[in-house]
Design a protein around this motif. Structure first.
Motif, PDB file in Angstrom:
ATOM      1  N   CYS A  24      -2.020 -46.363  -1.891  1.00  0.00           N
ATOM      2  CA  CYS A  24      -3.272 -46.163  -2.613  1.00  0.00           C
ATOM      3  C   CYS A  24      -4.269 -47.228  -2.171  1.00  0.00           C
ATOM      4  CB  CYS A  24      -3.062 -46.212  -4.128  1.00  0.00           C
ATOM      5  SG  CYS A  24      -2.472 -47.799  -4.742  1.00  0.00           S
ATOM      6  N   GLY A  25      -5.528 -46.947  -2.369  1.00  0.00           N
ATOM      7  CA  GLY A  25      -6.566 -47.897  -1.986  1.00  0.00           C
ATOM      8  C   GLY A  25      -7.640 -47.232  -1.154  1.00  0.00           C
ATOM      9  N   PRO A  26      -8.641 -47.993  -0.750  1.00  0.00           N
ATOM     10  CA  PRO A  26      -9.782 -47.411  -0.039  1.00  0.00           C
ATOM     11  C   PRO A  26      -9.415 -46.813   1.315  1.00  0.00           C
ATOM     12  CG  PRO A  26      -9.948 -49.806  -0.110  1.00  0.00           C
ATOM     13  CD  PRO A  26      -8.808 -49.426  -0.986  1.00  0.00           C
ATOM     14  N   HIS A  27      -8.344 -47.285   1.940  1.00  0.00           N
ATOM     15  CA  HIS A  27      -7.951 -46.747   3.248  1.00  0.00           C
ATOM     16  C   HIS A  27      -7.432 -45.313   3.148  1.00  0.00           C
ATOM     17  CE1 HIS A  27      -4.249 -48.260   1.528  1.00  0.00           C
ATOM     18  NE2 HIS A  27      -3.589 -47.491   2.357  1.00  0.00           N
ATOM     19  N   THR A  28      -7.148 -44.849   1.937  1.00  0.00           N
ATOM     20  CA  THR A  28      -6.668 -43.478   1.773  1.00  0.00           C
ATOM     21  C   THR A  28      -7.806 -42.503   1.463  1.00  0.00           C
ATOM     22  OG1 THR A  28      -6.227 -43.762  -0.592  1.00  0.00           O
ATOM     23  CG2 THR A  28      -4.424 -44.283   0.935  1.00  0.00           C
ATOM     24  N   ALA A  29      -9.016 -43.019   1.341  1.00  0.00           N
ATOM     25  CA  ALA A  29     -10.168 -42.174   1.022  1.00  0.00           C
ATOM     26  C   ALA A  29     -10.463 -41.235   2.191  1.00  0.00           C
ATOM     27  CB  ALA A  29     -11.396 -43.020   0.715  1.00  0.00           C
ATOM     28  N   ASP A  30     -10.894 -40.052   1.869  1.00  0.00           N
ATOM     29  CA  ASP A  30     -11.260 -39.069   2.880  1.00  0.00           C
ATOM     30  C   ASP A  30     -12.779 -38.922   2.855  1.00  0.00           C
ATOM     31  OD1 ASP A  30     -11.188 -37.104   4.809  1.00  0.00           O
ATOM     32  OD2 ASP A  30     -10.562 -35.523   3.428  1.00  0.00           O
ATOM     33  N   LEU A  31     -13.457 -39.688   3.697  1.00  0.00           N
ATOM     34  CA  LEU A  31     -14.916 -39.612   3.755  1.00  0.00           C
ATOM     35  C   LEU A  31     -15.331 -38.325   4.445  1.00  0.00           C
ATOM     36  CD1 LEU A  31     -15.842 -43.234   4.869  1.00  0.00           C
ATOM     37  CD2 LEU A  31     -16.012 -42.253   2.588  1.00  0.00           C
ATOM     38  N   GLN A  32     -16.353 -37.698   3.905  1.00  0.00           N
ATOM     39  CA  GLN A  32     -16.875 -36.481   4.520  1.00  0.00           C
ATOM     40  C   GLN A  32     -18.362 -36.664   4.744  1.00  0.00           C
ATOM     41  OE1 GLN A  32     -15.773 -32.997   2.317  1.00  0.00           O
ATOM     42  NE2 GLN A  32     -13.605 -33.447   2.435  1.00  0.00           N
ATOM     43  N   PHE A  33     -18.808 -36.351   5.950  1.00  0.00           N
ATOM     44  CA  PHE A  33     -20.210 -36.442   6.315  1.00  0.00           C
ATOM     45  C   PHE A  33     -20.748 -35.031   6.484  1.00  0.00           C
ATOM     46  CE2 PHE A  33     -18.213 -40.347   7.722  1.00  0.00           C
ATOM     47  CZ  PHE A  33     -19.090 -41.301   7.246  1.00  0.00           C
ATOM     48  N   ALA A  34     -22.022 -34.862   6.114  1.00  0.00           N
ATOM     49  CA  ALA A  34     -22.633 -33.540   6.198  1.00  0.00           C
ATOM     50  C   ALA A  34     -23.877 -33.594   7.076  1.00  0.00           C
ATOM     51  CB  ALA A  34     -23.008 -33.046   4.811  1.00  0.00           C
ATOM     52  N   VAL A  35     -24.132 -32.489   7.754  1.00  0.00           N
ATOM     53  CA  VAL A  35     -25.350 -32.302   8.544  1.00  0.00           C
ATOM     54  C   VAL A  35     -26.007 -31.036   8.016  1.00  0.00           C
ATOM     55  CG1 VAL A  35     -26.297 -31.877  10.839  1.00  0.00           C
ATOM     56  CG2 VAL A  35     -24.334 -33.411  10.566  1.00  0.00           C
ATOM     57  N   ASP A  36     -27.213 -31.166   7.498  1.00  0.00           N
ATOM     58  CA  ASP A  36     -27.932 -30.030   6.892  1.00  0.00           C
ATOM     59  C   ASP A  36     -27.097 -29.349   5.811  1.00  0.00           C
ATOM     60  OD1 ASP A  36     -30.199 -30.425   8.468  1.00  0.00           O
ATOM     61  OD2 ASP A  36     -29.403 -29.161  10.078  1.00  0.00           O
ATOM     62  N   GLY A  37     -26.364 -30.148   5.036  1.00  0.00           N
ATOM     63  CA  GLY A  37     -25.593 -29.629   3.922  1.00  0.00           C
ATOM     64  C   GLY A  37     -24.247 -29.038   4.284  1.00  0.00           C
ATOM     65  N   LEU A  38     -23.909 -29.022   5.561  1.00  0.00           N
ATOM     66  CA  LEU A  38     -22.624 -28.473   5.997  1.00  0.00           C
ATOM     67  C   LEU A  38     -21.729 -29.606   6.491  1.00  0.00           C
ATOM     68  CD1 LEU A  38     -23.976 -25.452   8.070  1.00  0.00           C
ATOM     69  CD2 LEU A  38     -22.930 -25.370   5.796  1.00  0.00           C
ATOM     70  N   PRO A  39     -20.412 -29.463   6.313  1.00  0.00           N
ATOM     71  CA  PRO A  39     -19.518 -30.508   6.817  1.00  0.00           C
ATOM     72  C   PRO A  39     -19.758 -30.755   8.305  1.00  0.00           C
ATOM     73  CG  PRO A  39     -18.313 -28.925   5.484  1.00  0.00           C
ATOM     74  CD  PRO A  39     -19.694 -28.370   5.672  1.00  0.00           C
ATOM     75  N   GLN A  42     -17.737 -29.111  11.027  1.00  0.00           N
ATOM     76  CA  GLN A  42     -17.971 -27.684  11.267  1.00  0.00           C
ATOM     77  C   GLN A  42     -19.323 -27.416  11.919  1.00  0.00           C
ATOM     78  OE1 GLN A  42     -17.558 -25.760   7.482  1.00  0.00           O
ATOM     79  NE2 GLN A  42     -15.413 -26.299   7.276  1.00  0.00           N
ATOM     80  N   SER A  43     -20.317 -28.264  11.626  1.00  0.00           N
ATOM     81  CA  SER A  43     -21.679 -27.955  12.068  1.00  0.00           C
ATOM     82  C   SER A  43     -22.190 -28.818  13.212  1.00  0.00           C
ATOM     83  CB  SER A  43     -22.631 -28.081  10.878  1.00  0.00           C
ATOM     84  OG  SER A  43     -22.625 -29.405  10.388  1.00  0.00           O
ATOM     85  N   ALA A  44     -21.464 -29.860  13.596  1.00  0.00           N
ATOM     86  CA  ALA A  44     -21.922 -30.751  14.653  1.00  0.00           C
ATOM     87  C   ALA A  44     -20.942 -30.728  15.825  1.00  0.00           C
ATOM     88  CB  ALA A  44     -22.043 -32.179  14.104  1.00  0.00           C
ATOM     89  N   SER A  45     -21.441 -31.092  16.998  1.00  0.00           N
ATOM     90  CA  SER A  45     -20.574 -31.170  18.168  1.00  0.00           C
ATOM     91  C   SER A  45     -19.655 -32.385  18.029  1.00  0.00           C
ATOM     92  CB  SER A  45     -21.412 -31.316  19.439  1.00  0.00           C
ATOM     93  OG  SER A  45     -22.032 -32.600  19.466  1.00  0.00           O
ATOM     94  N   GLN A  46     -18.637 -32.474  18.881  1.00  0.00           N
ATOM     95  CA  GLN A  46     -17.724 -33.621  18.843  1.00  0.00           C
ATOM     96  C   GLN A  46     -18.481 -34.915  19.100  1.00  0.00           C
ATOM     97  OE1 GLN A  46     -14.613 -32.333  21.635  1.00  0.00           O
ATOM     98  NE2 GLN A  46     -13.183 -32.441  19.920  1.00  0.00           N
TER      99      GLN A  46
END
Length: 125
Positions: A24-39, A42-46
């Motif tokens: 447990c702790g911050p290293h287990t967090a799953d950060l998600q970034f969005a571009v124009d409201g989409l993950p 899914q919406s950005a190139s590598q």
């Protein structure tokens, strides 16, 4: 009510010791970034996703420097992967000031000229 991190760590101590890792702790967090409201995944190139993650790391770097007064060690693996030379140069401009940096790449051709004068290059060829 949510438990404090200390309470979570205490509650899981025996299991964590058995597993030989902290579960447990911050290293287990799953950060998600969005571009124009989409993950972003899914919406950005590598390359765009990589730039988002590096921008996040650079923001963390500024936080450590300015707010905490710390000199962090910056670790970046395969720096030039999926990034143009101008982006790699920007990364080095950001980290060049007062940090320790360890990075890997498959080719030095993407690195800004003159890097070998300010850093030690170790070849594993």
């Amino acid at each position: 009510p949510s438990q404090s991190l200390r309470d979570q760590l205490t509650a899981k101590l025996a299991r964590d010791q058995q597993l030989r890792r902290t579960t447990c702790g911050p290293h287990t967090a799953d950060l998600q970034f969005a571009v124009d409201g989409l993950p972003a995944r899914q919406s950005a190139s590598q390359g765009e996703v990589r730039m988002i993650l590096i921008a996040f790391k650079m923001a963390c770097l500024q936080f450590y420097r300015q707010v905490l007064g710390e000199r962090p060690v910056v670790l970046l693996d395969d720096i030039s992967s999926e990034l143009g030379k101008q982006y790699v140069a920007r990364i080095f401009d950001t980290i060049a000031e007062d940090v320790q940096f360890i990075g890997s790449t498959v080719s030095l051709r993407h690195f800004p000229e003159g890097m070998d004068s300010i850093c030690q290059v170790i070849s594993l060829a």
